[in-house]
Scaffold this motif. Structure first.
Motif, PDB file in Angstrom:
ATOM      1  N   PRO A  99      60.063  10.954  53.957  1.00  0.00           N
ATOM      2  CA  PRO A  99      59.701  11.935  52.927  1.00  0.00           C
ATOM      3  C   PRO A  99      60.495  11.758  51.630  1.00  0.00           C
ATOM      4  CG  PRO A  99      59.981  12.997  55.056  1.00  0.00           C
ATOM      5  CD  PRO A  99      60.472  11.599  55.216  1.00  0.00           C
ATOM      6  N   TRP A 100      59.904  12.260  50.528  1.00  0.00           N
ATOM      7  CA  TRP A 100      60.506  12.035  49.204  1.00  0.00           C
ATOM      8  C   TRP A 100      61.903  12.635  49.078  1.00  0.00           C
ATOM      9  CZ3 TRP A 100      57.406  16.363  49.802  1.00  0.00           C
ATOM     10  CH2 TRP A 100      57.885  17.546  49.255  1.00  0.00           C
TER      11      TRP A 100
ATOM     12  N   THR B 200      69.323   1.547  40.507  1.00  0.00           N
ATOM     13  CA  THR B 200      69.272   2.025  41.894  1.00  0.00           C
ATOM     14  C   THR B 200      69.136   3.541  41.915  1.00  0.00           C
ATOM     15  OG1 THR B 200      70.661   0.203  42.524  1.00  0.00           O
ATOM     16  CG2 THR B 200      70.517   2.008  44.087  1.00  0.00           C
ATOM     17  N   LYS B 201      69.885   4.210  41.049  1.00  0.00           N
ATOM     18  CA  LYS B 201      69.807   5.680  41.011  1.00  0.00           C
ATOM     19  C   LYS B 201      68.387   6.132  40.679  1.00  0.00           C
ATOM     20  CE  LYS B 201      74.493   7.113  40.240  1.00  0.00           C
ATOM     21  NZ  LYS B 201      75.546   7.020  39.265  1.00  0.00           N
ATOM     22  N   LYS B 202      67.763   5.385  39.759  1.00  0.00           N
ATOM     23  CA  LYS B 202      66.404   5.756  39.337  1.00  0.00           C
ATOM     24  C   LYS B 202      65.420   5.586  40.508  1.00  0.00           C
ATOM     25  CE  LYS B 202      63.555   3.552  36.467  1.00  0.00           C
ATOM     26  NZ  LYS B 202      63.494   2.463  35.519  1.00  0.00           N
ATOM     27  N   VAL B 203      65.522   4.458  41.191  1.00  0.00           N
ATOM     28  CA  VAL B 203      64.584   4.185  42.281  1.00  0.00           C
ATOM     29  C   VAL B 203      64.738   5.223  43.394  1.00  0.00           C
ATOM     30  CG1 VAL B 203      63.990   2.537  44.126  1.00  0.00           C
ATOM     31  CG2 VAL B 203      64.451   1.717  41.817  1.00  0.00           C
ATOM     32  N   PHE B 204      65.983   5.596  43.695  1.00  0.00           N
ATOM     33  CA  PHE B 204      66.227   6.484  44.841  1.00  0.00           C
ATOM     34  C   PHE B 204      66.414   7.949  44.453  1.00  0.00           C
ATOM     35  CE2 PHE B 204      66.916   2.346  46.568  1.00  0.00           C
ATOM     36  CZ  PHE B 204      66.407   2.446  47.848  1.00  0.00           C
ATOM     37  N   SER B 205      66.036   8.297  43.230  1.00  0.00           N
ATOM     38  CA  SER B 205      66.134   9.722  42.874  1.00  0.00           C
ATOM     39  C   SER B 205      64.937  10.454  43.476  1.00  0.00           C
ATOM     40  CB  SER B 205      66.158   9.890  41.361  1.00  0.00           C
ATOM     41  OG  SER B 205      64.930   9.448  40.842  1.00  0.00           O
ATOM     42  N   THR B 206      65.079  11.748  43.640  1.00  0.00           N
ATOM     43  CA  THR B 206      64.035  12.526  44.312  1.00  0.00           C
ATOM     44  C   THR B 206      63.037  13.049  43.288  1.00  0.00           C
ATOM     45  OG1 THR B 206      65.665  13.158  45.914  1.00  0.00           O
ATOM     46  CG2 THR B 206      63.726  14.532  45.801  1.00  0.00           C
ATOM     47  N   PRO B 207      61.752  12.713  43.427  1.00  0.00           N
ATOM     48  CA  PRO B 207      60.787  13.254  42.457  1.00  0.00           C
ATOM     49  C   PRO B 207      60.714  14.782  42.559  1.00  0.00           C
ATOM     50  CG  PRO B 207      59.630  12.115  44.235  1.00  0.00           C
ATOM     51  CD  PRO B 207      61.087  11.893  44.448  1.00  0.00           C
TER      52      PRO B 207
ATOM     53  N   ARG C  94      54.243  11.574  40.760  1.00  0.00           N
ATOM     54  CA  ARG C  94      54.281  10.917  42.073  1.00  0.00           C
ATOM     55  C   ARG C  94      54.637   9.439  41.865  1.00  0.00           C
ATOM     56  NH1 ARG C  94      48.855  12.897  45.137  1.00  0.00           N
ATOM     57  NH2 ARG C  94      49.748  11.800  46.920  1.00  0.00           N
ATOM     58  N   TYR C  95      55.456   8.896  42.761  1.00  0.00           N
ATOM     59  CA  TYR C  95      55.918   7.509  42.592  1.00  0.00           C
ATOM     60  C   TYR C  95      54.859   6.517  43.061  1.00  0.00           C
ATOM     61  CZ  TYR C  95      60.831   8.979  41.966  1.00  0.00           C
ATOM     62  OH  TYR C  95      61.991   9.525  41.509  1.00  0.00           O
ATOM     63  N   PRO C  96      54.790   5.366  42.398  1.00  0.00           N
ATOM     64  CA  PRO C  96      53.946   4.300  42.943  1.00  0.00           C
ATOM     65  C   PRO C  96      54.593   3.717  44.199  1.00  0.00           C
ATOM     66  CG  PRO C  96      55.075   3.543  40.977  1.00  0.00           C
ATOM     67  CD  PRO C  96      55.478   4.971  41.177  1.00  0.00           C
ATOM     68  N   GLN C  97      53.838   2.956  44.980  1.00  0.00           N
ATOM     69  CA  GLN C  97      54.420   2.333  46.179  1.00  0.00           C
ATOM     70  C   GLN C  97      55.402   1.235  45.779  1.00  0.00           C
ATOM     71  OE1 GLN C  97      50.934   2.807  45.907  1.00  0.00           O
ATOM     72  NE2 GLN C  97      51.203   4.717  47.051  1.00  0.00           N
ATOM     73  N   LYS C  98      55.128   0.562  44.668  1.00  0.00           N
ATOM     74  CA  LYS C  98      55.994  -0.529  44.236  1.00  0.00           C
ATOM     75  C   LYS C  98      57.250   0.050  43.579  1.00  0.00           C
ATOM     76  CE  LYS C  98      55.761  -4.751  41.480  1.00  0.00           C
ATOM     77  NZ  LYS C  98      57.135  -4.945  41.857  1.00  0.00           N
TER      78      LYS C  98
ATOM     79  N   THR D 148      53.543   9.654  47.780  1.00  0.00           N
ATOM     80  CA  THR D 148      53.432   8.588  46.771  1.00  0.00           C
ATOM     81  C   THR D 148      52.056   8.678  46.109  1.00  0.00           C
ATOM     82  OG1 THR D 148      52.645   6.973  48.374  1.00  0.00           O
ATOM     83  CG2 THR D 148      55.025   7.053  48.011  1.00  0.00           C
ATOM     84  N   ASN D 149      51.866   7.879  45.091  1.00  0.00           N
ATOM     85  CA  ASN D 149      50.659   8.004  44.280  1.00  0.00           C
ATOM     86  C   ASN D 149      49.433   7.450  45.000  1.00  0.00           C
ATOM     87  OD1 ASN D 149      49.056   8.493  42.164  1.00  0.00           O
ATOM     88  ND2 ASN D 149      50.297   7.399  40.660  1.00  0.00           N
TER      89      ASN D 149
END
Ligand SMILES: Cc1cc2nc3c(=O)[nH]c(=O)nc-3n(C[C@H](O)[C@H](O)[C@H](O)COP(=O)(O)OP(=O)(O)OC[C@H]3O[C@@H](n4cnc5c(N)ncnc54)[C@H](O)[C@@H]3O)c2cc1C
Length: 452
Positions: free
Chosen positions: A271-272, A287-294, A405-409, A422-423
């Motif tokens: 889960p997000w 890294t912080k950006k990728v793993f931040s919580t939407p 919502r985040y993309p899968q990539k 995810t999107n």
């Protein structure tokens, strides 16, 4: 490697195995299914679901996944939409007349529907026709930025039709109400589910426990390419080296001898709000950006499992208007169990207000509601009452959510996200989870093919 054995993780695992890749799937709990799981009730000895899960005919990717997992004989799908709706002991139906073209297939049901005034029915038909003709993808920006309630009022819907019609569908499908969800997701539900094609709204459900449905053949499927599933395997961190993911570390649970597993690529299907917990030990902004919580918001569901010593319902499910019960499922009938009594599952969506209530208060309140709807029963007919609270059942499709919502990539070349959040252009459902797994698998496969 896939982290998370919910519907999204299993979908990604099946797709990648089918493409020929060897998968290791890691699930922290002892069983698969994620938010759609079942367990044995120790007192009644029956397999029960954490919460009632239904799917619609338009959930084609979920139906395909069940087929891949060998479970099609274990699910029931209506051949034509038919939903019994009760208001103060008066029965009415929403149904489709399949020989009529859409949206006219719903017209007879609207005309004969007893819980609406004639003027409301005419207004609803006009609004449904508008949804039928409008290109919601083209108007996404406009629709995404307003609530469905606002759209309905701009399209001449009165409050008198919200509870008996619009909210009835929105609560069941989006776990929220017209005043909170976006007009984009609201109109999309009616278009995809009821207007796009005739069987889109047909209701389907599992005839067996959800974990059994989903995990029946999955070990065997993964083993065809040498893959495996490890349960009780909680990932504590994603390992990286120079912008590439190299594997994962496991929390020491004494269940597995290894604490690190290397991998060519990772799909995180958790889960997000948990992704930050497995972030690599790195302070880089990237890294912080990728793993931040939407910034998504949770929606709650309460599930009540009630065993009665006598049957009260004939149909497999009903929607109840003007009652806090919302939807009642006759599990004895749905699971084709022989019994002198009856097991009911009551599913209450948009249930934030009940989250702080004690089990005793919930029992008193909902048993009273049940007796109001079925006056032939009283307290002595209740054999067992079980309540399961899900404060984080789904995310809410509020206005603007589709933009965050985040993309899968991800920006790590060999790390992908999957999960209903995810999107996928779908709300928080099993269909969204399956699509996310398929998208992550396809993109990962493409990447490997390109770099070969
Ligand atoms: C009560 C209830 C009723 C619902 N009703 C419906 C319905 O009728 N129809 C419908 O379509 N949808 C329904 N939903 C929503 C549906 O269940 C979800 O959309 C779907 O199951 C999400 O799947 P997922 O794989 O994206 O996430 P999840 O199911 O949350 O799976 C994530 C998995 O990751 C695992 N995990 C987490 N952290 C780690 C870690 N560090 N290491 C290893 N594993 C980890 C978790 O244990 C879990 O198994 C309902 C949900 C609830 C709770």
């Amino acid at each position: 490697m896939i982290v998370g054995g919910g519907v999204a993780g299993l979908s990604a695992a099946c797709h990648l195995t089918n493409m020929g890749w060897r998968i290791t799937l890691l699930e922290k709990r002892p069983f698969l299914g994620g938010r759609a799981y079942s367990f044995l009730d120790p007192i009644m000895g029956t397999e029960i679901d954490n919460g009632q899960h239904v799917f619609l005919g338009c959930c084609s990717e979920y139906i395909n996944l069940i087929d891949t997992l060998g479970g099609l004989n274990d699910v029931y799908i209506q051949t034509s939409l038919r939903v019994p709706i009760v208001l103060r002991e008066r029965n009415s139906y929403i149904y489709s007349v399949n020989w009529l073209p859409t949206p006219l297939n719903l017209l007879p049901s609207l005309i004969t529907y007893k819980h609406l005034a004639l003027s409301d029915k005419a207004r609803i038909f006009t609004a449904l026709s508008k949804i039928f003709f409008v290109n919601i993808k083209k108007n996404k920006t406009y629709l995404e930025n307003m609530t469905f309630e606002k759209w309905l009022s701009e399209n001449y819907q009165k409050t008198s039709s919200i509870m008996p019609f619009w909210d009835l569908i929105i609560k069941a499908t989006l776990n929220s109400s017209c005043e909170k969800v976006s007009a984009y997701m609201g109109t999309r539900i009616f278009k995809e589910g009821f207007l796009h094609y005739k069987n889109g709204g047909n209701i389907g459900y599992s005839k067996i426990g959800l974990s059994n449905l989903i995990s029946k053949n999955i070990h065997q499927i993964l083993s065809t390419t040498g893959g495996e599933i490890l349960t009780n395997a909680e990932v504590s961190g994603i390992l990286t080296d120079n912008e590439l993911v190299t594997g994962v570390s496991l929390r020491n649970t004494n269940k597995h001898s290894v604490h690190k597993i290397e991998s060519d690529a990772v799909i995180s299907a958790i889960p997000w709000d948990k992704i930050n917990l497995i972030a690599p030990q790195s302070n880089s902004m990237e890294t912080k950006k990728v793993f931040s919580t939407p910034a998504l918001t949770h929606g709650s569901i309460i599930t009540l499992h009630i065993w009665l010593n006598k049957p009260v319902m004939n149909s497999d499910f009903i929607a109840i208007l003007g009652s806090e019960l919302q939807w009642i499922f006759n599990k004895t009938k749905m699971h084709e169990t022989a019994s002198n009594g009856q097991q009911l599952t009551i599913s209450i969506s948009d249930a934030e207000k009940y989250m702080s209530w004690s089990k005793k208060t919930l029992r008193n309140f909902f048993i009273e509601e049940l007796i109001k709807s079925f006056p032939s029963i009283n307290e002595t007919n209740i054999v067992r009452f079980l309540v399961i609270k899900h404060p984080q059942a789904t995310f809410i499709s509020k206005p603007g959510v589709e933009n965050i919502r985040y993309p899968q990539k991800t920006s790590f070349k060999n790390l992908y996200f999957a999960g209903d959040w995810t999107n996928t252009d779908w709300p928080s459902t099993m269909e969204s989870a399956v699509i996310s797994g398929r998208l992550a698998a396809q993109q990962l496969n493409n990447l490997i093919m390109e770099t070969k």
